[in-house]
Write an enzyme that holds these catalytic residues in place. Structure first.
Site, PDB file in Angstrom:
ATOM      1  N   HIS A   1       0.818  -1.221   0.000  1.00  0.00           N
ATOM      2  CA  HIS A   1       0.000   0.000   0.000  1.00  0.00           C
ATOM      3  C   HIS A   1       0.849   1.267   0.000  1.00  0.00           C
ATOM      4  CE1 HIS A   1      -4.082  -1.677   0.401  1.00  0.00           C
ATOM      5  NE2 HIS A   1      -3.487  -2.676   1.034  1.00  0.00           N
ATOM      6  N   GLU A  25      -9.004   5.127  -5.614  1.00  0.00           N
ATOM      7  CA  GLU A  25      -8.141   5.525  -6.735  1.00  0.00           C
ATOM      8  C   GLU A  25      -8.892   6.370  -7.752  1.00  0.00           C
ATOM      9  OE1 GLU A  25      -9.595   1.293  -7.817  1.00  0.00           O
ATOM     10  OE2 GLU A  25      -9.242   2.509  -6.035  1.00  0.00           O
TER      11      GLU A  25
END
Length: 562
Positions: A311, A341
């Protein structure tokens, strides 16, 4: 250049002193040699002064050169120690005023230099909050208004000015301000006329408002604060106090904005600000009709980035894309992180086709270079984007949904693209286009050329594959024998262990998986290399330099990608 000007002014002062000394010679010293020294000095000034920006001094020196050129003409025919009193005095009389002008011009240049130095120091030590902040000064007192504008600009602010309420309203409609300074006592309309305009407009209601007033009556102060003023300053005032109050207001406002309206990871606006500002933009369009488009962006295969690299790399990619988008925005555009995103961009004054062309140009930048790097490793991405142009028949929710639908349609077409919304597009993903569990394949790029590896990943990033990299043959061998790889793009010549030697070792150890495909790259075109590669299990061969289009075709064939 600045340091050169400073040093040259010292030299220039010395040269002017020499000129003054030569021009005050006694009569028995008015020789050709003295005249030649004068000529050479002014000729030097003519050539060097303009190079350092002293244009006026160069112009005066050019006139002096013409007055003393006769000395150079006589140099070959007259002895240097012969007195030439008549010609010398004539030239000197013509030069007197010009030499005084030279001295005066140098004094002026020195004063200008000192003022510039003082201003640079003020700007250098001015609060960083000033840089990028835009102020509007509204006052009908031209002297005070002009003074404030100059002082604010020296501190680094961008400043506009208005002398009455109508001009102020016009500027407030055209530009975005961080703070407004408003004089109460103006003619024919007082500053009170502007309060309702500012505080009722959703695009202005959050802008700090500082009142300047020649009256200190408590009634005025109370009324202004109830109407929405953030500060009240009575004239006459000390500029330093006004500057400190403005700094404090701006800092508090920007800190609040950062906490309330900014995404902490990427620094762009958050969903909360987007929901508020989209209403503001629609109200603006209702008042001043114009086209406006919304862009919905989603990073392609972002989950695989998090799963493969962690991440923390995903966060770097999000920051990198936000930075890329921000660098290509106009000041009137708004970028926000919608969630995960996903990003949204509002483009005022932009039609749908114009927005498509703009976001496609940004996507091309993403394809060409990495959006993030970590410990020297570049990370390339693509994204899918949907564009929808606003129409008054839409609700905000429909506008966002249509942009989102167009983005999903771009995903269905293979990602790495931009689509303009058209009627009938659906956000429902067709099952025949996206399998329930898409099998991702892995490509290992084994090449000691870092730039080539980066280019290959960039050009193949849109394919449904993951990438691994190897910097030499030993590294490639270790990866191929420890984890599954579907295709190895292998350089024939590498340090430690070249491509052929690596394949030979795998053949000897029977460690080459049956499912592994080999695409070999080589800068040599020898027939024996081709034969040797085929014997060692190379499936296809390409010579450097090669076509990226042909390479992609071969990669798809080897991986059986449609």
């Amino acid at each position: 250049m600045k340091e050169g000007r400073r040093k040259y002014m010292v030299v220039l002062r010395t040269q002017l002193e020499q000129l003054a000394e030569l021009s005050s010679m006694e009569e028995d010293q008015t020789t050709l040699d003295t005249a030649l020294r004068l000529y050479r000095l002014v000729h030097t000034l003519k050539g060097s002064a303009p190079m350092f920006g002293f244009i006026r001094i160069g112009t005066i020196a050019e006139k002096l050169v013409r007055l003393w050129e006769w000395a150079q003409d006589k140099e070959q025919t007259v002895p240097k120690d012969i007195s030439i009193k008549g010609e010398f005095q004539t030239a000197l009389m013509g030069s007197s005023t010009l030499m005084q002008q030279l001295s005066m011009e140098l004094d002026i240049y020195e004063q200008e230099y000192d003022l510039d130095e003082q201003q640079e120091q003020i700007v250098k030590h001015a609060p960083a909050i000033a840089l990028g902040s835009r102020l509007l000064v509204i006052d009908d007192d031209e002297v005070l208004r002009s003074y404030l504008v100059r002082r604010f600009k020296i501190e680094g602010y961008e400043v506009d000015e208005a002398n009455d309420v109508p001009n102020a309203q016009k500027l407030l409609r055209e530009y975005t301000y961080d703070l407004i300074l408003l004089d109460l006592m103006m003619h024919p309309q007082s500053g009170y006329e502007l309060f309702e305009f500012v505080k009722e407009d959703p695009t202005l209601k959050w802008v700090p408002l500082v009142v300047l007033s020649g009256r200190s009556h408590i009634h005025d102060k109370v009324r202004c604060f109830y109407l929405g003023a953030d500060d009240f300053i009575t004239k006459p005032f000390q500029y330093e106090e006004l500057s400190a109050r403005i700094y404090s207001l701006l800092k508090r406002t920007k800190d609040f904005e950062q906490m309330a309206f900014r995404d902490p990871l990427t620094g762009v606006y958050n969903r909360r600000f987007f929901d508020h500002q989209i209403q503001v933009e629609l109200q603006r369009v209702a008042r001043y009709p114009a086209s406006m488009s919304l862009v919905f962006i989603d990073i392609d295969r972002f989950k695989s980035i998090n799963d493969t690299y962690g991440h923390h790399i995903g966060d770097l990619v999000l920051q990198g894309l936000a930075h890329l988008l921000q660098n290509h925005l106009r000041t009137t555009d708004m970028l926000a992180r919608f969630g995960g995103e996903e990003f949204v961009i509002v483009l005022p004054g932009t039609s749908g086709p114009e927005a498509v062309r703009w976001i496609e140009s940004v996507l091309e930048h993403a394809r060409v270079g990495p959006v993030a790097q970590n410990e020297g490793q570049p990370f390339h991405i693509t994204f899918s984007a949907g564009v929808c142009e606003w129409s008054k028949e839409m609700t905000v929710e429909e506008w966002i949904k249509y942009s989102d639908d167009a983005m999903y349609a771009a995903k269905q077409k293979g990602r790495n693209g931009v689509l303009l919304y058209s009627k009938g597009m659906s956000a429902v993903v067709a099952p025949e286009l996206v399998p329930l569990k898409e099998r991702r394949k892995t490509i290992l790029i084994a090449d000691d050329d870092r730039i080539l590896r980066s280019i290959l990943i960039s050009k193949l990033q849109h394919l449904p594959v993951d990438f691994l990299e190897a910097v030499d043959g030993e590294d490639a061998y270790a990866i191929l024998t420890k984890q599954p790889v579907d295709l190895c793009i292998l350089d024939g010549l590498m340090p430690k262990l070249d491509g052929f030697e690596m394949l030979e070792r795998m053949k000897e150890e029977s460690s080459k998986p049956e499912s592994l495909r080999i695409l070999m790259l080589s800068g040599r075109s020898r027939e024996e290399d081709l034969t040797r590669g085929l014997q060692l299990g190379v499936d296809t061969y390409m010579h450097k330099p090669f076509s990226m289009v042909e390479l992609e075709v071969k990669v798809k064939q080897q991986l059986e990608l449609t």
